[in-house]
Design an enzyme around this catalytic site. Structure first.
Site, mmCIF file in Angstrom:
data_model
loop_
_atom_site.group_PDB
_atom_site.id
_atom_site.type_symbol
_atom_site.label_atom_id
_atom_site.label_comp_id
_atom_site.label_asym_id
_atom_site.label_seq_id
_atom_site.Cartn_x
_atom_site.Cartn_y
_atom_site.Cartn_z
ATOM 1 N N TYR A 45 2.226 11.668 4.875
ATOM 2 C CA TYR A 45 1.545 12.107 3.660
ATOM 3 C C TYR A 45 1.309 13.599 3.816
ATOM 4 C CZ TYR A 45 0.458 7.455 1.800
ATOM 5 O OH TYR A 45 0.549 6.202 1.248
ATOM 6 N N GLN A 62 6.293 7.894 8.539
ATOM 7 C CA GLN A 62 5.987 8.272 7.144
ATOM 8 C C GLN A 62 4.878 9.305 7.117
ATOM 9 O OE1 GLN A 62 2.866 6.862 5.500
ATOM 10 N NE2 GLN A 62 3.217 8.329 3.845
ATOM 11 N N TYR A 107 -6.179 -6.351 0.004
ATOM 12 C CA TYR A 107 -5.696 -4.968 0.109
ATOM 13 C C TYR A 107 -4.158 -4.943 0.030
ATOM 14 C CZ TYR A 107 -4.537 -0.483 2.333
ATOM 15 O OH TYR A 107 -3.997 0.747 2.612
ATOM 16 N N THR A 113 6.169 10.746 1.581
ATOM 17 C CA THR A 113 5.797 9.982 0.389
ATOM 18 C C THR A 113 5.319 10.928 -0.696
ATOM 19 O OG1 THR A 113 5.266 8.064 1.729
ATOM 20 C CG2 THR A 113 4.281 8.152 -0.478
ATOM 21 N N ARG A 149 -7.377 0.290 -7.215
ATOM 22 C CA ARG A 149 -7.154 -1.154 -7.109
ATOM 23 C C ARG A 149 -8.511 -1.830 -7.219
ATOM 24 N NH1 ARG A 149 -3.922 1.143 -3.236
ATOM 25 N NH2 ARG A 149 -5.486 0.698 -1.653
ATOM 26 N N ARG A 165 1.248 0.149 -6.685
ATOM 27 C CA ARG A 165 -0.121 0.510 -6.288
ATOM 28 C C ARG A 165 -0.555 1.860 -6.837
ATOM 29 N NH1 ARG A 165 -1.536 -2.707 -1.922
ATOM 30 N NH2 ARG A 165 -2.755 -1.255 -0.674
ATOM 31 N N HIS A 214 5.595 2.611 -5.100
ATOM 32 C CA HIS A 214 4.540 2.347 -4.122
ATOM 33 C C HIS A 214 4.061 0.884 -4.217
ATOM 34 C CE1 HIS A 214 2.149 5.113 -1.422
ATOM 35 N NE2 HIS A 214 1.483 3.996 -1.242
ATOM 36 N N SER A 254 3.217 4.202 9.157
ATOM 37 C CA SER A 254 2.464 4.986 8.172
ATOM 38 C C SER A 254 1.599 6.052 8.843
ATOM 39 C CB SER A 254 1.554 4.037 7.380
ATOM 40 O OG SER A 254 0.591 4.757 6.659
ATOM 41 N N LYS A 281 10.253 9.477 -0.478
ATOM 42 C CA LYS A 281 9.893 8.151 -1.010
ATOM 43 C C LYS A 281 8.995 8.264 -2.236
ATOM 44 C CE LYS A 281 7.397 3.975 0.432
ATOM 45 N NZ LYS A 281 5.988 4.091 0.116
HETATM 46 C C1 LIG Z 1 -1.105 -2.679 1.893
HETATM 47 C C2 LIG Z 1 -0.121 -1.585 1.625
HETATM 48 C C3 LIG Z 1 -0.302 -0.349 2.191
HETATM 49 C C4 LIG Z 1 0.616 0.678 1.938
HETATM 50 N N1 LIG Z 1 0.470 1.876 2.577
HETATM 51 C C5 LIG Z 1 1.417 2.825 2.427
HETATM 52 C C6 LIG Z 1 1.364 4.018 3.181
HETATM 53 O O1 LIG Z 1 0.478 4.209 4.007
HETATM 54 N N2 LIG Z 1 2.341 4.940 2.975
HETATM 55 C C7 LIG Z 1 3.360 4.747 2.064
HETATM 56 O O2 LIG Z 1 4.213 5.618 1.919
HETATM 57 N N3 LIG Z 1 3.446 3.609 1.369
HETATM 58 C C8 LIG Z 1 2.515 2.641 1.540
HETATM 59 N N4 LIG Z 1 2.625 1.464 0.846
HETATM 60 C C9 LIG Z 1 3.798 1.242 -0.027
HETATM 61 C C10 LIG Z 1 4.948 0.626 0.762
HETATM 62 O O3 LIG Z 1 5.506 1.551 1.642
HETATM 63 C C11 LIG Z 1 6.064 0.153 -0.174
HETATM 64 O O4 LIG Z 1 6.400 1.182 -1.056
HETATM 65 C C12 LIG Z 1 5.688 -1.104 -0.961
HETATM 66 O O5 LIG Z 1 4.859 -1.942 -0.217
HETATM 67 C C13 LIG Z 1 6.947 -1.841 -1.372
HETATM 68 O O6 LIG Z 1 6.643 -2.933 -2.161
HETATM 69 P P1 LIG Z 1 6.481 -4.434 -1.598
HETATM 70 O O7 LIG Z 1 5.164 -4.475 -0.879
HETATM 71 O O8 LIG Z 1 6.459 -5.236 -2.847
HETATM 72 O O9 LIG Z 1 7.621 -4.730 -0.678
HETATM 73 C C14 LIG Z 1 1.714 0.441 1.080
HETATM 74 C C15 LIG Z 1 1.882 -0.825 0.509
HETATM 75 C C16 LIG Z 1 0.990 -1.836 0.778
HETATM 76 C C17 LIG Z 1 1.219 -3.196 0.169
#
Ligand SMILES: Cc1cc2nc3c(=O)[nH]c(=O)nc-3n(C[C@H](O)[C@H](O)[C@H](O)COP(=O)(O)O)c2cc1C
Length: 378
Positions: free
Chosen positions: A129, A127, A24, A155, A164, A278, A275, A106, A251
């Site tokens: 949503y 953060q 994940y 976000t 994914r 993702r 993100h 989050s 963001k």
């Molecule tokens: C497992 C996972 C869960 C995430 N969940 C959120 C989230 O709940 N809210 C959000 O704004 N970004 C979420 N993100 C994005 C992160 O805030 C961030 O943008 C991203 O992880 C940055 O890239 P990096 O993992 O390569 O450092 C998530 C990222 C990952 C890897």
């Protein structure tokens, strides 16, 4: 195993965390091309080595959103961090507080806003949503304010979800599929299971008791899936700006034109982000967009960045290209999954030490002095 770099924490996390939760974190949307380019494009930026400069008295101290930080790095919001490690968000917030960097919780956390506020000393960022149920959104803002969060991060890049493949294959679907394969994944990670059995925190803590009809894992997943708002637009930021008195961060901005719109909302900062690869597969890496965005709006709004940052060298590259601070997502999650609170501290220590050495070998003594002149070919 000696933990010398973030990759070591990743290897340890892979061994300790059940596959569905490890994957994940270690996954991107569709072909994962954007996920890969975040890291690859950072690695391709060459640093300018300088010699013969006095290097004593260096400091990594800086500010993010006016807040004093031990280094210009914050922990990014990540959903269900409490599944990488029992009570994960509390552990992460504590480690960040002790280190002196911001922790961002989050909306989709396992530990609730109130829970994290009770168990960690320093204020954290929240953060948000923007979900269809605006009453719920308002109540989240009020809860974050009551918990003393100085900054709210909205976000923007998740009005619908980029698929994914690994998640679907591992049963991380809506609703979650808890079959034999899941049971085997869990059974092969007994230390993780024992840890999870001793905590009562297993659900989406911010939703429990607040979102109507979202009580167990299945109904929560369905509630979340039904709440993504396709009608969300820039006007909604005015709704939030009016109600949120603290600092506001937007963001998920990846385009200079959007950055100008974001700056016009009265927000205090933007995070240049895709993100973590993702969402829009095929989007450019965040580091490749940073300079143009910083040039477009850097005089009006604080520009921060995330995506692929796994070393102090990466943080240095981000600062050199105009970011005031950088966030770590997976680097945090791997530390957490590998060693809990100590692992998050280790991740921050590694990045700080690398950043300090990199800064010195580039001939700089303070964060404020880092700029494009530190890069080759810029
Ligand atoms: C497992 C996972 C869960 C995430 N969940 C959120 C989230 O709940 N809210 C959000 O704004 N970004 C979420 N993100 C994005 C992160 O805030 C961030 O943008 C991203 O992880 C940055 O890239 P990096 O993992 O390569 O450092 C998530 C990222 C990952 C890897």
């Amino acid at each position: 195993m000696q933990v010398l770099e973030i990759a070591d924490l990743m290897a340890l996390a892979r061994r300790r965390v059940p596959r569905m939760f490890f994957d994940y974190a270690d996954s991107g949307a569709y072909t994962e091309s954007t996920y890969r380019s975040n890291a690859a494009d950072l690695g391709a930026i060459k640093l300018r080595q300088r010699v013969g400069r006095k290097l004593s008295g260096r400091s990594l101290q800086s500010t993010m959103l006016g807040q004093q930080v031990a280094m210009p790095v914050a922990i990014a919001p990540t959903g269900i961090a409490g599944m990488q490690r029992a009570d994960g968000e509390i552990l992460g917030a504590r480690a960040a507080a002790a280190f002196g960097v911001p922790f961002t919780l989050s909306t989709m956390s396992v530990c609730s806003i109130e829970d994290v506020a009770t168990h960690s000393k320093a204020p954290f960022w929240f953060q948000l949503y923007v979900m269809r149920d605006r009453g719920f959104v308002e109540s989240l803002m009020q809860r974050a304010e009551a918990a003393g969060c100085p900054a709210l991060m909205v976000t923007l890049d998740l009005q619908l979800v980029g698929q994914r493949h690994k998640d679907l294959r591992n049963g991380m679907a809506t609703p979650p599929r808890l079959g034999l394969s899941t049971a085997l994944q869990l059974a092969s990670r007994p230390a993780w299971c024992f840890d999870m059995l001793r905590t009562r925190r297993h659900r989406l803590g911010n939703l429990v008791g607040h979102a109507k009809g979202a009580d167990d894992l299945t109904s929560m997943a369905q509630w979340v899936a039904s709440q993504f708002d396709l009608e969300f637009c820039w006007d909604d930021i005015a709704f939030i700006r009016e109600r949120w008195k603290g600092k506001l961060i937007l963001k998920g901005v990846l385009d200079a034109e959007d950055a100008r719109l974001a700056a016009a909302t009265g927000a205090d900062a933007i995070v240049v982000s895709n993100h973590g690869g993702r969402q829009l597969d095929g989007a450019p890496s965040s580091i490749s967009k940073l300079a143009s965005i910083a040039e477009a709006v850097g005089d009006r709004i604080e520009v921060q960045v995330d995506g692929g940052i796994t070393s102090g060298q990466d943080v240095f590259r981000a600062l050199a290209l105009g970011a005031k601070g950088a966030y770590i997502g997976r680097a945090f999650l791997y530390g957490l999954g590998a060693l809990g609170e100590a692992g998050v501290t280790r991740a921050l220590d590694i990045i700080a030490s690398e950043l300090d050495t990199t800064m010195a070998l580039c001939g700089e003594r303070s964060i404020a002095d880092i700029g494009r002149h530190n890069l080759e070919g810029y």
